[in-house]
Scaffold this motif. Structure first.
Motif, PDB file in Angstrom:
ATOM      1  N   SER A  72      12.262  11.868 -28.874  1.00 19.17           N
ATOM      2  CA  SER A  72      12.249  13.142 -29.296  1.00 19.17           C
ATOM      3  C   SER A  72      13.573  13.561 -29.973  1.00 19.17           C
ATOM      4  CB  SER A  72      12.112  14.169 -28.306  1.00 19.17           C
ATOM      5  OG  SER A  72      13.295  14.230 -27.257  1.00 19.17           O
ATOM      6  N   GLY A  73      14.849  12.714 -29.873  1.00 18.44           N
ATOM      7  CA  GLY A  73      15.994  13.107 -30.595  1.00 18.44           C
ATOM      8  C   GLY A  73      16.773  12.060 -30.875  1.00 18.44           C
ATOM      9  N   ARG A  74      17.523  11.824 -31.874  1.00 17.26           N
ATOM     10  CA  ARG A  74      18.201  10.747 -32.248  1.00 17.26           C
ATOM     11  C   ARG A  74      19.815  11.558 -32.587  1.00 17.26           C
ATOM     12  NH1 ARG A  74      13.369  10.352 -33.641  1.00 17.26           N
ATOM     13  NH2 ARG A  74      12.314   8.292 -33.544  1.00 17.26           N
ATOM     14  N   TYR A  75      20.737  10.667 -31.820  1.00 20.90           N
ATOM     15  CA  TYR A  75      22.204  11.469 -31.969  1.00 20.90           C
ATOM     16  C   TYR A  75      23.168  10.050 -32.518  1.00 20.90           C
ATOM     17  CZ  TYR A  75      20.281  15.218 -29.102  1.00 20.90           C
ATOM     18  OH  TYR A  75      19.516  16.065 -28.578  1.00 20.90           O
ATOM     19  N   LYS A  76      24.071  10.574 -33.293  1.00 20.47           N
ATOM     20  CA  LYS A  76      25.051   9.653 -33.608  1.00 20.47           C
ATOM     21  C   LYS A  76      26.156   9.439 -32.353  1.00 20.47           C
ATOM     22  CE  LYS A  76      25.090  11.171 -38.474  1.00 20.47           C
ATOM     23  NZ  LYS A  76      26.182  11.866 -39.474  1.00 20.47           N
ATOM     24  N   LEU A  77      27.117   8.726 -32.321  1.00 23.81           N
ATOM     25  CA  LEU A  77      27.841   8.215 -31.431  1.00 23.81           C
ATOM     26  C   LEU A  77      28.814   9.477 -31.015  1.00 23.81           C
ATOM     27  CD1 LEU A  77      28.548   5.978 -29.442  1.00 23.81           C
ATOM     28  CD2 LEU A  77      30.670   5.485 -30.802  1.00 23.81           C
ATOM     29  N   GLU A  78      29.166  10.024 -32.073  1.00 25.79           N
ATOM     30  CA  GLU A  78      30.034  11.531 -32.229  1.00 25.79           C
ATOM     31  C   GLU A  78      29.478  12.413 -31.485  1.00 25.79           C
ATOM     32  OE1 GLU A  78      31.676   8.554 -34.819  1.00 25.79           O
ATOM     33  OE2 GLU A  78      29.688   9.423 -34.705  1.00 25.79           O
ATOM     34  N   GLU A  79      28.033  12.368 -31.439  1.00 23.65           N
ATOM     35  CA  GLU A  79      27.289  13.528 -31.062  1.00 23.65           C
ATOM     36  C   GLU A  79      26.771  13.389 -29.527  1.00 23.65           C
ATOM     37  OE1 GLU A  79      24.934  14.924 -34.802  1.00 23.65           O
ATOM     38  OE2 GLU A  79      24.256  13.222 -33.998  1.00 23.65           O
ATOM     39  N   THR A  80      27.369  12.463 -28.999  1.00 17.99           N
ATOM     40  CA  THR A  80      26.847  11.975 -27.408  1.00 17.99           C
ATOM     41  C   THR A  80      27.042  13.130 -26.551  1.00 17.99           C
ATOM     42  OG1 THR A  80      27.566   9.593 -27.676  1.00 17.99           O
ATOM     43  CG2 THR A  80      27.301  10.649 -25.444  1.00 17.99           C
ATOM     44  N   ALA A  81      28.165  13.919 -26.458  1.00 24.57           N
ATOM     45  CA  ALA A  81      28.298  15.093 -25.592  1.00 24.57           C
ATOM     46  C   ALA A  81      26.996  16.025 -25.687  1.00 24.57           C
ATOM     47  CB  ALA A  81      29.628  15.699 -25.678  1.00 24.57           C
TER      48      ALA A  81
END
Length: 324
Positions: free
Chosen positions: A296-305
């Motif tokens: 349901s979601g994909r995040y960049k490394l910088e968006e891990t938090a």
């Protein structure tokens, strides 16, 4: 390489992306270029020091990755650079590279994409161990799934349907329940709107579910257990609610029911052959279309938090992945 580093126990916003030296493969080890990393609820607990084990600080969180072998130690013969692999490790996943023991790797099946490969190990492994091994769910039985729209919940629904069971999905919103329905749930219960015991009674004709799958804990555990069928099996999978329930043990006596603990990580260590057999069955079901991870979601490394905060706030349906 870049990686997310946990320097001290705390909430996701305390994590930082840092430059680290490229890892080198020691004896028996493999270095992987990470293409996708699965995010799981235990990741939220591990960075706070609240999980079953505590890594030494500092560390890179993340346990479930898919990627391409970058290099191998001289004594590793099972993998070679360029191989596409799935890895399950205790830490190290939320980075551009990961070093892992060769025995923690499995080849990616032909035709599988990296996101799916990073989303199948923990949730489906946990739910297969729970539903097939611990509960021995049979065709024609009924299984109730609490927190059914989460990663392990949706996996449990699909595995239950693959076994020929009837599935009752419970979740906190109608939107989450629609996702459960799309993955095969037969009956939907919104426990933020309905009385859980009455809804279970209506859905089972008063008999109760044969198996209850509970990754949530908290306030719904006792009413669910009070509704269980004779000889029912209550799977204790986790406590996403944050509260560990205290069940009156006389309920097990009255229903001839079992409380069954599910700790997949320890199962993998203690019974690796049984786990591999389960994973083979999951791969067969995947190829047959009986299971399909919901990303349901994909995040960049910088968006891990942010990914971990969304997981902690129970905003996630199915799985989310980090794409480093």
């Amino acid at each position: 390489m870049k990686a997310v580093v946990c320097q001290a126990w705390g909430l996701p916003d305390t994590l930082a992306v840092q430059e680290l030296p490229d890892p080198q493969a020691g004896p028996g080890q493999v270095v992987i270029d990470v293409k996708a990393a699965g995010v799981n609820f235990p990741d939220v607990l591990i960075i706070q020091g609240k999980y079953q084990f505590k890594p030494e600080l500092p560390f890179v969180p993340g346990s479930e990755v898919a990627g391409v072998v970058r290099s191998v130690a001289d004594d590793v013969t099972t993998f070679k650079p360029g191989d596409k692999v799935i890895a399950f490790t205790s830490t190290g996943g939320f980075g551009q590279q990961l070093v892992a023991p060769a025995q923690a790797l499995a080849p990616m099946p032909p035709g599988m994409d990296f996101e799916t490969a990073a989303a199948i190990t923990l949730t489906y492994g946990t739910s297969h161990h729970a539903v097939v091994d611990r509960a021995a769910l049979k065709a024609g039985e009924t299984m109730l799934v609490l927190g059914a729209a989460g990663g392990v919940g949706l996996a449990a629904i699909e595995i239950g349907k693959a076994l020929g069971a009837r599935i009752i999905a419970c979740a906190s919103t109608d939107e989450k329940l629609e996702v459960c329905k799309a993955h095969g749930a037969d009956v939907l219960i919104n426990y933020s709107k309905e009385d859980l015991r009455e809804a279970i009674k209506a859905a089972t004709g008063g008999k109760g579910p044969d198996v209850i799958y509970d990754p949530v804990g908290g306030e719904y555990a006792e009413p669910a257990f009070r509704s269980i069928a004779w000889r029912g099996r209550y799977l204790v999978v986790g406590f996403a609610n944050g509260e560990i329930p205290k069940l009156p043990l006389n309920l097990t006596l009255l229903k001839g029911a079992s409380l069954v603990g599910v700790f997949w990580g320890e199962f993998v260590k203690r019974e690796p052959k049984a786990n591999l057999a389960g994973m083979r069955q999951l791969m067969e079901w995947l190829q047959e279309g009986k299971i399909k991870p919901h990303i349901s979601g994909r995040y960049k490394l910088e968006e891990t938090a942010r990914a971990l905060n969304d997981m902690a706030a129970r905003k996630v349906t199915g799985k989310v992945v980090i794409l480093p």
